[in-house]
Design a protein around this motif. Sequence first.
Motif, PDB file in Angstrom:
ATOM      1  N   ALA A   1      16.033   7.444 -71.868  1.00 15.14           N
ATOM      2  CA  ALA A   1      16.410   6.827 -70.596  1.00 15.14           C
ATOM      3  C   ALA A   1      15.197   6.183 -69.921  1.00 15.14           C
ATOM      4  CB  ALA A   1      17.032   7.866 -69.679  1.00 15.14           C
ATOM      5  N   ALA A   2      14.058   6.889 -69.952  1.00 14.17           N
ATOM      6  CA  ALA A   2      12.834   6.342 -69.363  1.00 14.17           C
ATOM      7  C   ALA A   2      12.407   5.062 -70.082  1.00 14.17           C
ATOM      8  CB  ALA A   2      11.724   7.385 -69.420  1.00 14.17           C
ATOM      9  N   HIS A   3      12.583   5.044 -71.406  1.00 17.84           N
ATOM     10  CA  HIS A   3      12.207   3.854 -72.166  1.00 17.84           C
ATOM     11  C   HIS A   3      13.090   2.669 -71.801  1.00 17.84           C
ATOM     12  CE1 HIS A   3      12.307   1.109 -75.677  1.00 17.84           C
ATOM     13  NE2 HIS A   3      11.005   1.304 -75.614  1.00 17.84           N
ATOM     14  N   LYS A   4      14.385   2.899 -71.611  1.00 11.84           N
ATOM     15  CA  LYS A   4      15.279   1.806 -71.209  1.00 11.84           C
ATOM     16  C   LYS A   4      14.871   1.224 -69.870  1.00 11.84           C
ATOM     17  CE  LYS A   4      19.429   3.302 -73.700  1.00 11.84           C
ATOM     18  NZ  LYS A   4      20.828   3.779 -73.571  1.00 11.84           N
ATOM     19  N   ILE A   5      14.478   2.105 -68.949  1.00 11.39           N
ATOM     20  CA  ILE A   5      14.038   1.642 -67.626  1.00 11.39           C
ATOM     21  C   ILE A   5      12.774   0.807 -67.757  1.00 11.39           C
ATOM     22  CG2 ILE A   5      13.141   2.405 -65.396  1.00 11.39           C
ATOM     23  CD1 ILE A   5      15.014   4.866 -65.691  1.00 11.39           C
ATOM     24  N   LEU A   6      11.808   1.301 -68.551  1.00 14.68           N
ATOM     25  CA  LEU A   6      10.567   0.547 -68.742  1.00 14.68           C
ATOM     26  C   LEU A   6      10.831  -0.794 -69.410  1.00 14.68           C
ATOM     27  CD1 LEU A   6       8.202   3.428 -69.953  1.00 14.68           C
ATOM     28  CD2 LEU A   6       8.120   2.243 -67.748  1.00 14.68           C
ATOM     29  N   ASP A   7      11.763  -0.806 -70.366  1.00 17.05           N
ATOM     30  CA  ASP A   7      12.068  -2.050 -71.065  1.00 17.05           C
ATOM     31  C   ASP A   7      12.686  -3.077 -70.122  1.00 17.05           C
ATOM     32  OD1 ASP A   7      12.258  -3.452 -73.721  1.00 17.05           O
ATOM     33  OD2 ASP A   7      14.386  -3.460 -73.166  1.00 17.05           O
ATOM     34  N   LYS A   8      13.610  -2.617 -69.257  1.00 16.81           N
ATOM     35  CA  LYS A   8      14.232  -3.537 -68.304  1.00 16.81           C
ATOM     36  C   LYS A   8      13.215  -4.060 -67.287  1.00 16.81           C
ATOM     37  CE  LYS A   8      18.920  -1.716 -68.707  1.00 16.81           C
ATOM     38  NZ  LYS A   8      20.041  -1.025 -68.015  1.00 16.81           N
ATOM     39  N   LYS A   9      12.314  -3.172 -66.855  1.00 15.20           N
ATOM     40  CA  LYS A   9      11.251  -3.603 -65.935  1.00 15.20           C
ATOM     41  C   LYS A   9      10.360  -4.642 -66.591  1.00 15.20           C
ATOM     42  CE  LYS A   9       8.997  -0.575 -63.570  1.00 15.20           C
ATOM     43  NZ  LYS A   9       8.233   0.657 -63.236  1.00 15.20           N
ATOM     44  N   ALA A  10      10.016  -4.405 -67.866  1.00 15.04           N
ATOM     45  CA  ALA A  10       9.176  -5.361 -68.583  1.00 15.04           C
ATOM     46  C   ALA A  10       9.895  -6.698 -68.747  1.00 15.04           C
ATOM     47  CB  ALA A  10       8.791  -4.788 -69.940  1.00 15.04           C
ATOM     48  N   GLN A  11      11.207  -6.650 -69.043  1.00 21.34           N
ATOM     49  CA  GLN A  11      11.960  -7.886 -69.218  1.00 21.34           C
ATOM     50  C   GLN A  11      12.006  -8.688 -67.924  1.00 21.34           C
ATOM     51  OE1 GLN A  11      13.397  -9.043 -72.244  1.00 21.34           O
ATOM     52  NE2 GLN A  11      13.321 -10.851 -70.942  1.00 21.34           N
ATOM     53  N   ARG A  12      12.236  -7.997 -66.787  1.00 18.25           N
ATOM     54  CA  ARG A  12      12.253  -8.682 -65.496  1.00 18.25           C
ATOM     55  C   ARG A  12      10.887  -9.283 -65.182  1.00 18.25           C
ATOM     56  NH1 ARG A  12      15.584  -4.231 -63.853  1.00 18.25           N
ATOM     57  NH2 ARG A  12      13.756  -3.208 -62.926  1.00 18.25           N
ATOM     58  N   ALA A  13       9.820  -8.524 -65.482  1.00 18.94           N
ATOM     59  CA  ALA A  13       8.474  -9.028 -65.217  1.00 18.94           C
ATOM     60  C   ALA A  13       8.175 -10.248 -66.095  1.00 18.94           C
ATOM     61  CB  ALA A  13       7.442  -7.932 -65.470  1.00 18.94           C
ATOM     62  N   GLU A  14       8.631 -10.220 -67.342  1.00 20.71           N
ATOM     63  CA  GLU A  14       8.421 -11.365 -68.236  1.00 20.71           C
ATOM     64  C   GLU A  14       9.190 -12.583 -67.767  1.00 20.71           C
ATOM     65  OE1 GLU A  14       7.764  -8.678 -72.310  1.00 20.71           O
ATOM     66  OE2 GLU A  14       9.730  -9.494 -71.801  1.00 20.71           O
ATOM     67  N   ASP A  15      10.435 -12.373 -67.317  1.00 18.73           N
ATOM     68  CA  ASP A  15      11.228 -13.498 -66.816  1.00 18.73           C
ATOM     69  C   ASP A  15      10.575 -14.119 -65.590  1.00 18.73           C
ATOM     70  OD1 ASP A  15      13.037 -13.020 -68.812  1.00 18.73           O
ATOM     71  OD2 ASP A  15      14.463 -11.927 -67.536  1.00 18.73           O
ATOM     72  N   SER A  16      10.094 -13.265 -64.692  1.00 23.32           N
ATOM     73  CA  SER A  16       9.448 -13.754 -63.473  1.00 23.32           C
ATOM     74  C   SER A  16       8.160 -14.510 -63.795  1.00 23.32           C
ATOM     75  CB  SER A  16       9.149 -12.584 -62.544  1.00 23.32           C
ATOM     76  OG  SER A  16       8.453 -13.010 -61.391  1.00 23.32           O
ATOM     77  N   ALA A  17       7.366 -13.959 -64.731  1.00 20.47           N
ATOM     78  CA  ALA A  17       6.112 -14.614 -65.096  1.00 20.47           C
ATOM     79  C   ALA A  17       6.368 -15.942 -65.796  1.00 20.47           C
ATOM     80  CB  ALA A  17       5.295 -13.699 -65.997  1.00 20.47           C
ATOM     81  N   ALA A  18       7.436 -16.009 -66.597  1.00 20.09           N
ATOM     82  CA  ALA A  18       7.757 -17.258 -67.295  1.00 20.09           C
ATOM     83  C   ALA A  18       8.125 -18.362 -66.312  1.00 20.09           C
ATOM     84  CB  ALA A  18       8.908 -17.019 -68.277  1.00 20.09           C
ATOM     85  N   ILE A  19       8.768 -17.985 -65.218  1.00 20.80           N
ATOM     86  CA  ILE A  19       9.167 -18.981 -64.220  1.00 20.80           C
ATOM     87  C   ILE A  19       7.984 -19.410 -63.360  1.00 20.80           C
ATOM     88  CG2 ILE A  19      10.586 -19.348 -62.162  1.00 20.80           C
ATOM     89  CD1 ILE A  19      12.649 -17.471 -63.434  1.00 20.80           C
ATOM     90  N   SER A  20       7.199 -18.432 -62.905  1.00 18.16           N
ATOM     91  CA  SER A  20       6.111 -18.749 -61.966  1.00 18.16           C
ATOM     92  C   SER A  20       4.856 -19.269 -62.651  1.00 18.16           C
ATOM     93  CB  SER A  20       5.765 -17.514 -61.138  1.00 18.16           C
ATOM     94  OG  SER A  20       5.138 -16.528 -61.960  1.00 18.16           O
TER      95      SER A  20
END
Length: 374
Positions: free
Chosen positions: A79-98
């Motif tokens: 469960a902790a890994h899924k949370i970290l993965d989703k956080k990483a995905q959101r951070a990657e999406d945000s960085a790709a845009i900005s």
Amino acid sequence: CAPDMPAMFGLGALSVISLGRVEVEPRPGHLEPTAMYLVTSLPPSEAKSPAQGAMFDPVADFQDEVMAHQARARAAAAAAHKILDKKAQRAEDSAAISGDPAAIKAAQDARIEADTATMPPGGRLITSDITPERLGTLMADNAERMAIVSDEAGVLQVDRYGDKRGGGGRNLDVYLKAWSGRPATIDRQTAPSILLRRPLLSIVVASQPDAWRRVLGDEELRNRGFTARFMASSPAPMAGRRTVDLDLDQWDTQVAATYAERLLTIARRLHSYQHPLRAKLDTSARRTWSTWAQGLERRLGEGGDLEAEAGWIGKMRDSVIRTAALLHIADDTNPGDAITGATMARAIRIGDYWLAHRLAGLDEVVEGAGSRRV
């Protein structure tokens, strides 16, 4: 059944519950694990399966305990890994845009944290017939420790189809290196390679005599040192000498209960240690082993009766040290106590037993059209 067989299974059970939990230091800087490769050779109908069950059922019960406990830890980690993965995905999406350097760095850090999260060990202790690749996967998922336990000799035909892969020989590395805890790499065709830093493996098998002789006669297994790691017992069959009267042939349930309770107590205690218990030899134990081992060494020289057995003798001497550690923990001594000379003498008696069976009980091995003395 022949008492030798449950004795060998019992020694194997101690080895399994102590793998990675106990190590013995016969001299400064020289550490031996408690991994054991044991085989008992007997014909059919000699109660191999009941003997295995009697001595390993408590180990299976302990395995169930550990796996149940680890299942909760692994669920939480997943469960902790899924949370970290989703956080990483959101951070990657945000960085790709900005395109912001700070956001990119934050996304990289988040992805590293997610992808390097580790899963707690599964708690598995025992398997049976298994391929080298699957064994490597199983060990990687269970703290790099595993035991192969079986009342069938098929498990000894390691990587039996390996010679069909194109001349590379059979994949024996994990079996050879896990006997002593040496690093091993398992390369897989359809999945990433597995790197094991200190794998530990025990093998405890009851085999029919013909099957064991075929293993001993396998040139590749012999030349690469696989068979030299095995301590073998070949007791006299009990057929024709047993009491089969239902009123006389009684299983001692009290002895069985005492054995199970004591083995479970030892297993739970060893599992509670944060670091491996390091057993040392006292002066008497060191002198007892050294005198015995030196006597064997003299027999390895040119013209000696053990000249052809140098490889096996070396492994047997190490196995005796490991056996002393297993007897030490079976005696339920204080964790800090050193292995005594009396305990070492008991281990040496077992070593002498293995030697006698090596020379007398397993002496003819068919190799091609001829035979050789082992």
